[in-house]
Design a protein around this motif. Structure first.
Motif: not given
Length: 291
Positions: A167-168, A131-132, A120-121, A112-113
């Motif tokens: 929360s991202i 999971g996101l 960018e992901v 999460a950190k």
């Protein structure tokens, strides 16, 4: 609905205000032990026995002993109620600022950190839904099906941690996110029909965000560069990056520029082979209509 509201559904011990402490999480153990000791000292200072305090806060005496002994992570509502009962003037409730940093498993906190810092992901999932993107009931069904089985308490904690990662999507400025999921994963009715519908609706919701690119890898794709498994790529504002793939570099995270170029090539090729974002959302809408 809040994260706590989403996960407050399991019965029995999971309804108690907290989670078991992982003995291998040194930082978490230190924080929770300190908070528990302060709770016990304040309770004793006002002359309350554990049994009396348990009745006053509305929880079991065994739970009180576990929290005070640093064996269980209290939730925010437990600390708020304890603050009120002990007349602590907000000092006990303020401990939540420390507790919330260790309430989830160590590995999840580390992930999460990184996600909270990335600009960018990019993720390719070879077997399931990332999971996101998962709704709570989908995550719960996954954890409950694992073998050897997790306890209800462990399931509760992991579901809460996974939901919290969402929360991202609330970050400002918003990070650029891209996901490629397999068609088979979207068709698998994890958790049953209603859960599947909620999950598909969530994919449409997230896929419609301006900073998200969502794609589906169709089953009829004759050329597929992702057969080695999951790929994750995270890039940061300072130009650094970290990546991981099930089928490369022993599955370990890497920041080596040569390794990252290989992962970026694979991920870019997978995205090119998948359905376009518009086609992908249309495909999910079609599945939703069939579910």
């Amino acid at each position: 609905m809040t994260v706590d509201g989403e996960v407050r559904r399991l019965s029995g011990e999971a309804d108690e205000p907290g989670w078991e402490v992982d003995p291998d999480d040194e930082w978490g153990v230190a924080v929770i032990t300190t908070v528990g000791r302060q709770l016990r000292l304040r309770r004793e200072a006002v002359g309350m026995r554990a049994a009396e305090f348990a009745v006053a806060v509305g929880y079991g005496e065994d739970l009180v002993y576990k929290v005070e002994g640093g064996k269980r992570i209290p939730r925010q509502e437990y600390l708020d109620k304890a603050d009120e009962v002990l007349g602590a003037g907000g000092l006990v409730a303020a401990a939540w600022e420390d507790v919330k940093r260790v309430r989830y498993p160590k590995k999840v906190r580390e992930l999460a950190k990184l996600e909270s810092q990335a600009v960018e992901v990019g993720v390719y999932e070879s077997n399931g839904i990332n999971g996101l993107l998962q709704v709570p009931d989908h995550a719960r069904a996954l954890f409950e099906a694992m073998q050897p089985p997790y306890s209800p308490d462990e399931v509760e904690r992991m579901v809460a941690a996974r939901v919290a990662r969402a929360s991202i999507y609330e970050r400002t400025p918003a990070p650029a996110l891209s996901f490629v999921l397999e068609e088979a994963a979207l068709r698998r009715p994890i958790g049953g029909t209603m859960v599947s519908r909620r999950q598909l609706e969530r994919l449409l919701e997230v896929g419609g965000l301006h900073n998200v690119v969502f794609q589906v890898m169709p089953l009829n794709c004759e050329t597929h560069s992702g057969m080695d498994g999951k790929i994750e790529l995270l890039k940061f504002a300072d130009g650094s990056a970290v990546g991981r793939s099930d089928g490369a570099f022993n599955g370990r995270p890497t920041s080596d520029p040569k390794h990252l170029r290989i992962l970026e090539l694979r991920y870019g090729t997978i995205r090119a082979q998948a359905l376009s974002p518009r086609e992908s959302l249309a495909f999910v809408e079609q599945l939703l209509g069939e579910t």
